[in-house]
Scaffold this active site. Structure first.
Site: not given
Ligand code: DX5
Ligand code: ZN
Length: 215
Positions: A8, A33, A35, A37, A66, A68, A137, A174
């Protein structure tokens, strides 16, 4: 099914994004990956389509986005245009995700369906027809570097059982994945491991990726 490791980029040094992606590539990452947000569905803000478009120019790795976002529907096309290869939406936001999954597929992208740790896995039943990648998750989304939620092992086993002999759907996990829990996560049924901190934060990313893959 081969195990894929998806660093990620949330855990990378954004001031050196290009170098960080090159580092992940050289370390053997199977995909990246991303993220996305919105500061609303989750209490954090990250990146938008312009960042994905820039990344697209410098890597051939699959870009797994991903979303969110409370209004993910508005961003499927922008992210597809920016060069995303996979787009995942949350069942919490779209309890009837089929029209959006269909749209993602019609754009030629991998169709992802994501659930938070508190969504019963049985809610996935009936929504598997149009899914290529199921994401469980293992932390509540919003931040990298959180601790893996142990109940995820049982949830993975339940999803594996639900899928039966179907091997066309990836089971992705994840949040809080490390070389220490990867083997157990894989044994429980996951074959796509997102790992931010454990990849970018490792002293030797290649060794960390190999370890998580079980090599
Ligand atoms: C959390 C994200 C994850 C996050 C994972 O909201 O969706 O993808 O980046 O990070 P680690 O591997 O550090 O837990
Ligand atoms: Zn993620």
């Amino acid at each position: 099914m081969a195990v894929l490791i998806a660093p990620s980029i949330l855990a990378c040094d954004f001031s050196r994004l290009g170098e960080e992606i090159a580092r992940a590539e050289a370390a053997g990452a199977d995909m990246l990956h991303c993220d996305i947000m919105d500061g609303h569905f989750v209490p954090n803000l990250t990146m938008g389509p312009p960042v994905i478009a820039s990344i697209r120019k410098i890597t051939k790795l699959h870009l797994d986005c991903h979303l969110m976002l409370d209004n993910a529907a508005d961003f499927i096309e922008p992210f597809a245009k920016a060069g995303a290869d996979g787009i995942g939406i949350h069942l919490e936001v779209y309890p009837e995700p089929e029209p959006l999954l269909e749209k993602i597929g019609s754009l030629g992208k991998t169709r992802g369906l994501v659930i938070n740790p508190d969504m019963p896995v049985k809610r996935l039943a009936g929504h598997l027809e149009m899914v290529d990648r199921l994401l469980l998750m293992s932390v509540f989304p919003g931040f990298g570097g959180q601790a893996f939620i142990e109940e995820t092992y049982d949830r993975l086993r339940a999803v594996r059982e639900m899928l039966g002999s179907r091997t066309d759907i990836e089971i992705q996990v994840d949040g809080g994945i490390t070389p220490a829990n990867a083997a157990k996560v894989i044994a429980a049924g996951a074959n796509n491991l997102v790992a931010g901190t454990a990849s970018f934060g490792a002293p030797d990313m290649a060794a960390a990726i190999r370890a998580m893959r079980g090599e």
